[in-house]
Design a protein around this motif. Sequence first.
Motif, PDB file in Angstrom:
ATOM      1  N   GLY A   1       0.797  -1.208   0.000  1.00  0.00           N
ATOM      2  CA  GLY A   1       0.000   0.000   0.000  1.00  0.00           C
ATOM      3  C   GLY A   1       0.832   1.262   0.000  1.00  0.00           C
ATOM      4  O   GLY A   1       2.060   1.213  -0.015  1.00  0.00           O
ATOM      5  N   TRP A   2       0.120   2.364   0.016  1.00  0.00           N
ATOM      6  CA  TRP A   2       0.746   3.687   0.003  1.00  0.00           C
ATOM      7  C   TRP A   2       0.207   4.510   1.170  1.00  0.00           C
ATOM      8  O   TRP A   2      -1.006   4.549   1.409  1.00  0.00           O
ATOM      9  N   TYR A   3       1.117   5.157   1.862  1.00  0.00           N
ATOM     10  CA  TYR A   3       0.805   6.104   2.911  1.00  0.00           C
ATOM     11  C   TYR A   3       1.362   7.454   2.478  1.00  0.00           C
ATOM     12  O   TYR A   3       2.208   7.536   1.592  1.00  0.00           O
ATOM     13  N   ARG A   4       0.899   8.487   3.153  1.00  0.00           N
ATOM     14  CA  ARG A   4       1.473   9.810   2.897  1.00  0.00           C
ATOM     15  C   ARG A   4       1.507  10.618   4.181  1.00  0.00           C
ATOM     16  O   ARG A   4       0.709  10.407   5.092  1.00  0.00           O
ATOM     17  N   ARG A   5       2.461  11.541   4.204  1.00  0.00           N
ATOM     18  CA  ARG A   5       2.571  12.480   5.327  1.00  0.00           C
ATOM     19  C   ARG A   5       2.715  13.871   4.757  1.00  0.00           C
ATOM     20  O   ARG A   5       3.721  14.178   4.093  1.00  0.00           O
ATOM     21  N   ALA A   6       1.709  14.682   5.014  1.00  0.00           N
ATOM     22  CA  ALA A   6       1.746  16.078   4.595  1.00  0.00           C
ATOM     23  C   ALA A   6       2.405  16.905   5.689  1.00  0.00           C
ATOM     24  O   ALA A   6       2.404  16.504   6.854  1.00  0.00           O
ATOM     25  N   PRO A   7       2.952  18.079   5.348  1.00  0.00           N
ATOM     26  CA  PRO A   7       3.597  18.926   6.363  1.00  0.00           C
ATOM     27  C   PRO A   7       2.642  19.243   7.507  1.00  0.00           C
ATOM     28  O   PRO A   7       1.499  19.673   7.283  1.00  0.00           O
ATOM     29  N   GLY A   8       3.087  19.005   8.719  1.00  0.00           N
ATOM     30  CA  GLY A   8       2.285  19.314   9.881  1.00  0.00           C
ATOM     31  C   GLY A   8       1.166  18.349  10.179  1.00  0.00           C
ATOM     32  O   GLY A   8       0.357  18.585  11.084  1.00  0.00           O
ATOM     33  N   LYS A   9       1.104  17.253   9.447  1.00  0.00           N
ATOM     34  CA  LYS A   9       0.032  16.286   9.646  1.00  0.00           C
ATOM     35  C   LYS A   9       0.601  14.911   9.939  1.00  0.00           C
ATOM     36  O   LYS A   9       1.770  14.633   9.669  1.00  0.00           O
ATOM     37  N   GLN A  10      -0.252  14.061  10.472  1.00  0.00           N
ATOM     38  CA  GLN A  10       0.160  12.685  10.729  1.00  0.00           C
ATOM     39  C   GLN A  10       0.124  11.872   9.433  1.00  0.00           C
ATOM     40  O   GLN A  10      -0.595  12.203   8.492  1.00  0.00           O
TER      41      GLN A  10
ATOM     42  N   GLU B   1      -0.996   9.131   6.950  1.00  0.00           N
ATOM     43  CA  GLU B   1      -2.293   8.497   6.734  1.00  0.00           C
ATOM     44  C   GLU B   1      -2.194   7.464   5.617  1.00  0.00           C
ATOM     45  O   GLU B   1      -1.373   7.574   4.697  1.00  0.00           O
ATOM     46  N   LEU B   2      -3.033   6.458   5.738  1.00  0.00           N
ATOM     47  CA  LEU B   2      -3.112   5.443   4.701  1.00  0.00           C
ATOM     48  C   LEU B   2      -3.864   6.026   3.507  1.00  0.00           C
ATOM     49  O   LEU B   2      -4.964   6.547   3.658  1.00  0.00           O
ATOM     50  N   VAL B   3      -3.277   5.920   2.330  1.00  0.00           N
ATOM     51  CA  VAL B   3      -3.922   6.408   1.117  1.00  0.00           C
ATOM     52  C   VAL B   3      -4.684   5.270   0.426  1.00  0.00           C
ATOM     53  O   VAL B   3      -5.855   5.407   0.087  1.00  0.00           O
ATOM     54  N   ALA B   4      -3.997   4.160   0.204  1.00  0.00           N
ATOM     55  CA  ALA B   4      -4.615   3.037  -0.494  1.00  0.00           C
ATOM     56  C   ALA B   4      -3.841   1.770  -0.161  1.00  0.00           C
ATOM     57  O   ALA B   4      -2.629   1.820   0.070  1.00  0.00           O
ATOM     58  N   VAL B   5      -4.542   0.659  -0.134  1.00  0.00           N
ATOM     59  CA  VAL B   5      -3.913  -0.625   0.165  1.00  0.00           C
ATOM     60  C   VAL B   5      -4.547  -1.700  -0.697  1.00  0.00           C
ATOM     61  O   VAL B   5      -5.760  -1.691  -0.942  1.00  0.00           O
TER      62      VAL B   5
ATOM     63  N   TYR C   1      -9.379   2.527  -0.091  1.00  0.00           N
ATOM     64  CA  TYR C   1      -8.880   3.877  -0.299  1.00  0.00           C
ATOM     65  C   TYR C   1      -9.375   4.792   0.823  1.00  0.00           C
ATOM     66  O   TYR C   1     -10.488   4.613   1.333  1.00  0.00           O
ATOM     67  N   VAL C   2      -8.580   5.773   1.155  1.00  0.00           N
ATOM     68  CA  VAL C   2      -9.071   6.830   2.028  1.00  0.00           C
ATOM     69  C   VAL C   2     -10.110   7.624   1.243  1.00  0.00           C
ATOM     70  O   VAL C   2     -10.005   7.770   0.013  1.00  0.00           O
ATOM     71  N   ASP C   3     -11.107   8.130   1.916  1.00  0.00           N
ATOM     72  CA  ASP C   3     -12.229   8.787   1.228  1.00  0.00           C
ATOM     73  C   ASP C   3     -11.783   9.935   0.329  1.00  0.00           C
ATOM     74  O   ASP C   3     -12.350  10.148  -0.748  1.00  0.00           O
ATOM     75  N   SER C   4     -10.760  10.656   0.746  1.00  0.00           N
ATOM     76  CA  SER C   4     -10.361  11.858   0.015  1.00  0.00           C
ATOM     77  C   SER C   4      -9.784  11.565  -1.374  1.00  0.00           C
ATOM     78  O   SER C   4      -9.660  12.477  -2.195  1.00  0.00           O
ATOM     79  N   VAL C   5      -9.419  10.313  -1.651  1.00  0.00           N
ATOM     80  CA  VAL C   5      -8.828   9.991  -2.959  1.00  0.00           C
ATOM     81  C   VAL C   5      -9.716   9.072  -3.786  1.00  0.00           C
ATOM     82  O   VAL C   5      -9.373   8.768  -4.936  1.00  0.00           O
ATOM     83  N   LYS C   6     -10.815   8.641  -3.238  1.00  0.00           N
ATOM     84  CA  LYS C   6     -11.699   7.749  -3.990  1.00  0.00           C
ATOM     85  C   LYS C   6     -12.167   8.407  -5.276  1.00  0.00           C
ATOM     86  O   LYS C   6     -12.568   9.561  -5.290  1.00  0.00           O
ATOM     87  N   GLY C   7     -12.106   7.650  -6.351  1.00  0.00           N
ATOM     88  CA  GLY C   7     -12.499   8.173  -7.653  1.00  0.00           C
ATOM     89  C   GLY C   7     -11.398   8.895  -8.389  1.00  0.00           C
ATOM     90  O   GLY C   7     -11.534   9.198  -9.585  1.00  0.00           O
ATOM     91  N   ARG C   8     -10.290   9.179  -7.702  1.00  0.00           N
ATOM     92  CA  ARG C   8      -9.169   9.878  -8.335  1.00  0.00           C
ATOM     93  C   ARG C   8      -7.910   9.015  -8.398  1.00  0.00           C
ATOM     94  O   ARG C   8      -7.146   9.108  -9.354  1.00  0.00           O
TER      95      ARG C   8
ATOM     96  N   TYR D   1       1.593  -0.059  -7.681  1.00  0.00           N
ATOM     97  CA  TYR D   1       1.509   1.221  -8.372  1.00  0.00           C
ATOM     98  C   TYR D   1       0.388   2.061  -7.764  1.00  0.00           C
ATOM     99  O   TYR D   1      -0.584   1.521  -7.228  1.00  0.00           O
ATOM    100  N   LEU D   2       0.540   3.359  -7.890  1.00  0.00           N
ATOM    101  CA  LEU D   2      -0.528   4.268  -7.494  1.00  0.00           C
ATOM    102  C   LEU D   2      -0.695   5.289  -8.613  1.00  0.00           C
ATOM    103  O   LEU D   2       0.159   6.148  -8.805  1.00  0.00           O
ATOM    104  N   GLN D   3      -1.781   5.150  -9.350  1.00  0.00           N
ATOM    105  CA  GLN D   3      -2.114   6.121 -10.390  1.00  0.00           C
ATOM    106  C   GLN D   3      -2.937   7.235  -9.747  1.00  0.00           C
ATOM    107  O   GLN D   3      -4.012   6.966  -9.192  1.00  0.00           O
ATOM    108  N   MET D   4      -2.418   8.442  -9.831  1.00  0.00           N
ATOM    109  CA  MET D   4      -3.063   9.575  -9.186  1.00  0.00           C
ATOM    110  C   MET D   4      -3.515  10.558 -10.260  1.00  0.00           C
ATOM    111  O   MET D   4      -2.687  11.132 -10.981  1.00  0.00           O
ATOM    112  N   ASN D   5      -4.818  10.733 -10.362  1.00  0.00           N
ATOM    113  CA  ASN D   5      -5.404  11.655 -11.328  1.00  0.00           C
ATOM    114  C   ASN D   5      -6.117  12.792 -10.600  1.00  0.00           C
ATOM    115  O   ASN D   5      -6.415  12.689  -9.405  1.00  0.00           O
ATOM    116  N   SER D   6      -6.397  13.841 -11.353  1.00  0.00           N
ATOM    117  CA  SER D   6      -7.115  14.996 -10.786  1.00  0.00           C
ATOM    118  C   SER D   6      -6.479  15.445  -9.473  1.00  0.00           C
ATOM    119  O   SER D   6      -7.164  15.663  -8.470  1.00  0.00           O
TER     120      SER D   6
END
Length: 121
Positions: free
Chosen positions: A35-44, A46-50, A59-66, A79-84
């Motif tokens: 899977g893929w996780y991410r860490r944004a500046p100042g944030k914990q 989070e799991l993006v997709a597994v 998927y985390v809700d914020s990336v569903k459909g994208r 792989y993680l294809q990231m659109n939009s």
Amino acid sequence: QVQLVESGGGLVQPGGSLRLSCAASGPIFSINTMGWYRRAPGKQRELVAVTFSRGLPNYVDSVKGRFTISRDNRRNTVYLQMNSLKPEDTAVYYCNANLRRYNYENLNDYWGQGTQVTVSS
């Protein structure tokens, strides 16, 4: 020694696309999840997709459909294809694999070194 090597990050404008890749190498008997996780500046982090050895990915809700996660079991690659892409997707993205190196070993987590994704105009 198991290694996860990521590639594909970079700078992209809002609405653009990027594709991340992560290849696992070394002694690998079986892989449970990748899977893929991410860490944004100042944030914990989070799991993006597994993706699981069986069943549908999550998927985390914020990336569903994208975002779309996919896995090549023959190549032990995810792989993680990231659109939009949106500015709020800006973060360091980390690959994770939950795997067993040998048939007698418990499952353990392994991490990539991280790849920066920046979404900005």
